[in-house]
Design a protein around this motif. Structure first.
Motif, PDB file in Angstrom:
ATOM      1  N   HIS A  44     -33.849   1.223 -88.962  1.00 56.54           N
ATOM      2  CA  HIS A  44     -33.505   1.391 -89.772  1.00 56.54           C
ATOM      3  C   HIS A  44     -34.311   1.754 -90.392  1.00 56.54           C
ATOM      4  CE1 HIS A  44     -36.135  -1.934 -90.565  1.00 56.54           C
ATOM      5  NE2 HIS A  44     -36.036  -2.573 -90.063  1.00 56.54           N
ATOM      6  N   PRO A  45     -33.875   2.379 -91.751  1.00 54.52           N
ATOM      7  CA  PRO A  45     -35.538   2.627 -92.503  1.00 54.52           C
ATOM      8  C   PRO A  45     -36.443   2.098 -92.380  1.00 54.52           C
ATOM      9  CG  PRO A  45     -33.282   3.491 -93.515  1.00 54.52           C
ATOM     10  CD  PRO A  45     -32.989   2.610 -92.965  1.00 54.52           C
ATOM     11  N   PRO A  46     -37.129   2.368 -92.137  1.00 53.31           N
ATOM     12  CA  PRO A  46     -38.949   1.192 -91.586  1.00 53.31           C
ATOM     13  C   PRO A  46     -39.454   0.731 -93.207  1.00 53.31           C
ATOM     14  CG  PRO A  46     -39.975   3.320 -90.316  1.00 53.31           C
ATOM     15  CD  PRO A  46     -37.864   3.555 -91.207  1.00 53.31           C
ATOM     16  N   GLN A  78     -39.755  -6.364 -89.446  1.00 55.34           N
ATOM     17  CA  GLN A  78     -39.423  -5.213 -88.831  1.00 55.34           C
ATOM     18  C   GLN A  78     -39.199  -5.799 -87.342  1.00 55.34           C
ATOM     19  OE1 GLN A  78     -40.424  -1.853 -89.536  1.00 55.34           O
ATOM     20  NE2 GLN A  78     -41.488  -2.737 -92.216  1.00 55.34           N
ATOM     21  N   LEU A  79     -40.344  -6.283 -86.660  1.00 60.40           N
ATOM     22  CA  LEU A  79     -40.274  -7.269 -85.124  1.00 60.40           C
ATOM     23  C   LEU A  79     -39.141  -7.999 -84.755  1.00 60.40           C
ATOM     24  CD1 LEU A  79     -44.368  -7.544 -84.687  1.00 60.40           C
ATOM     25  CD2 LEU A  79     -42.849  -5.462 -84.623  1.00 60.40           C
ATOM     26  N   ARG A  80     -38.074  -8.796 -85.783  1.00 57.02           N
ATOM     27  CA  ARG A  80     -37.414  -9.695 -85.442  1.00 57.02           C
ATOM     28  C   ARG A  80     -36.427  -8.475 -85.124  1.00 57.02           C
ATOM     29  NH1 ARG A  80     -38.202 -14.125 -90.153  1.00 57.02           N
ATOM     30  NH2 ARG A  80     -39.811 -15.807 -88.119  1.00 57.02           N
ATOM     31  N   VAL A  81     -36.150  -7.690 -85.707  1.00 57.84           N
ATOM     32  CA  VAL A  81     -35.275  -6.815 -85.282  1.00 57.84           C
ATOM     33  C   VAL A  81     -35.486  -6.128 -84.323  1.00 57.84           C
ATOM     34  CG1 VAL A  81     -33.952  -4.652 -86.787  1.00 57.84           C
ATOM     35  CG2 VAL A  81     -34.606  -6.187 -87.930  1.00 57.84           C
ATOM     36  N   ARG A  94     -39.791   3.745 -76.195  1.00 57.20           N
ATOM     37  CA  ARG A  94     -38.161   3.283 -76.837  1.00 57.20           C
ATOM     38  C   ARG A  94     -37.735   2.728 -78.001  1.00 57.20           C
ATOM     39  NH1 ARG A  94     -38.303  -0.288 -72.522  1.00 57.20           N
ATOM     40  NH2 ARG A  94     -37.006  -1.703 -73.302  1.00 57.20           N
ATOM     41  N   TYR A  95     -39.054   1.614 -79.129  1.00 57.08           N
ATOM     42  CA  TYR A  95     -38.475   1.688 -79.981  1.00 57.08           C
ATOM     43  C   TYR A  95     -40.065   2.213 -81.368  1.00 57.08           C
ATOM     44  CZ  TYR A  95     -35.448  -1.749 -78.502  1.00 57.08           C
ATOM     45  OH  TYR A  95     -34.430  -2.208 -77.289  1.00 57.08           O
ATOM     46  N   GLU A  96     -39.330   2.502 -82.157  1.00 56.75           N
ATOM     47  CA  GLU A  96     -40.179   3.239 -82.960  1.00 56.75           C
ATOM     48  C   GLU A  96     -41.485   1.642 -84.191  1.00 56.75           C
ATOM     49  OE1 GLU A  96     -42.873   5.671 -85.846  1.00 56.75           O
ATOM     50  OE2 GLU A  96     -41.295   6.119 -83.920  1.00 56.75           O
ATOM     51  N   VAL A  97     -40.593   1.365 -84.371  1.00 53.73           N
ATOM     52  CA  VAL A  97     -40.897  -0.064 -85.501  1.00 53.73           C
ATOM     53  C   VAL A  97     -42.309   0.061 -84.540  1.00 53.73           C
ATOM     54  CG1 VAL A  97     -39.088  -1.311 -83.847  1.00 53.73           C
ATOM     55  CG2 VAL A  97     -41.060  -1.785 -86.099  1.00 53.73           C
ATOM     56  N   MET A  98     -42.260  -0.553 -82.478  1.00 52.72           N
ATOM     57  CA  MET A  98     -42.965  -0.800 -82.382  1.00 52.72           C
ATOM     58  C   MET A  98     -44.280  -0.059 -81.681  1.00 52.72           C
ATOM     59  SD  MET A  98     -40.620  -3.369 -80.117  1.00 52.72           S
ATOM     60  CE  MET A  98     -39.592  -3.132 -80.441  1.00 52.72           C
TER      61      MET A  98
END
Length: 324
Positions: free
Chosen positions: A49-51, A89-92, A126-130
């Motif tokens: 989602h838009p971070p 964000q990490l939960r998502v 694989r995940y931008e937030v990570m």
């Protein structure tokens, strides 16, 4: 490692494993880390989602007493270092990983047993937030300060989820036995994404990092065949039978707290009966038979292209913090 102080200040490099622990309750929990896709076979980075830009990270306030206690005990807790924005964000990301796990995912609950014990690695690819969490949150700087390092490299990230009712325990072990590494300057930073009562929290054997133990390996689901190449090593100690000889460290955790432990520290965790869920110059590449590099290469197509005994200088293990 015996070096002069000057040498340590100029060349001291350490390695960190960033991990997330969550216990899912009535809300979704998620977790992850990321940097940049380094291997063509992995999926592109996912923007869930838009971070939301988390609060600018302040330099972690870690005292000399906290560092000394960590060096003495091999494990410690640090309170409130991660903002609610990061945790959400990490939960998502963790929830997405539960639905779409990667090639290195393990499920450690046997068929017919209750609950779910899920773990996955290299989510940052694989995940931008990570990726953003690894490079922008306080995690890497916490690891650097706790290890008195000039520089930290990332070994891998690791999501662990135990759902309510999961009776499968995390057996007593240390991380070092599973990793293709040699050295003492390797630590893990575990970030709590949910409330974790002490009764469900990981337990550390105080001072066990000084045992320098390499033990026989098993998967957490008990698949002995997987690590049969390590059969000549002694088994992990039966800490449950040593209650009168050891002291266990464990804490109540709230979202944003983190645990820090040394790679030789012996630890384990109980099942989850509640309604909550929980999810250096000295360091050298040492791919012993049965260590995790086999799965990284065969299942994840992840190869650091390092020779035995070489420093951890690889794009697969990026630098995540330096002394300013």
């Amino acid at each position: 490692m015996e070096v002069s102080l000057t040498h340590a200040l100029l060349h001291h490099h350490c390695l960190v494993r960033l991990a997330f622990r969550t216990t899912f309750s009535t809300h979704s929990s998620k977790k992850g880390m990321a940097s940049g896709a380094l291997v063509q076979s992995v999926r592109p980075l996912v923007t869930l989602h838009p971070p939301v830009a988390p609060s600018a990270p302040a330099a972690p306030r870690i005292s000399e007493e906290q560092v000394q206690q960590f060096e003495e005990d091999g494990a410690t807790v640090l309170r409130g270092f991660f903002s609610s924005e990061w945790i959400e964000q990490l939960r998502v990301a963790a929830e997405e990983n539960l639905k779409n796990p990667g090639p290195l995912c393990d499920e450690s609950v046997k068929p017919g047993e209750p609950g779910r014990f899920h773990d996955d690695q290299f989510l940052w690819m694989r995940y931008e937030v990570m990726k953003r969490f690894i490079f922008e949150s306080p995690a890497a700087e916490i690891a650097r300060r706790m290890s008195r390092a000039n520089q930290m490299r990332l070994l891998h990230d690791h999501l662990i989820v135990k759902e309510p009712g999961t009776q499968t325990t995390t057996p007593w072990h240390n991380d070092h036995s599973y990793w293709p590494l040699k050295g003492n300057q390797i630590i893990s930073v575990w970030v709590a994404l949910d409330y974790v009562p002490k009764s469900s929290c990981v337990q550390y054997v105080k001072g066990s990092h000084r045992w320098q133990l390499l033990h026989k390996l098993n998967t957490f689901s008990g698949e002995a065949e997987r690590y049969k190449a390590m059969a000549d090593l002694p088994p992990a100690p039966d800490i449950d039978s040593m209650s009168d000889k050891v002291e266990l460290l464990s804490w109540d955790l709230v979202p944003g707290d983190c645990l820090v432990h040394q790679s030789f520290s012996v630890h384990g965790a109980p099942g989850i009966s509640s309604s909550a869920s929980r999810v250096g110059d000295d360091v050298r590449w040492d791919p012993r038979p049965g260590t995790l590099d086999f799965s990284w290469r065969t299942k994840g197509n992840l190869d650091p292209n390092l020779s035995v005994g070489s420093p951890m200088d690889s794009d697969l293990f990026p630098v995540v913090a330096r002394r300013s």
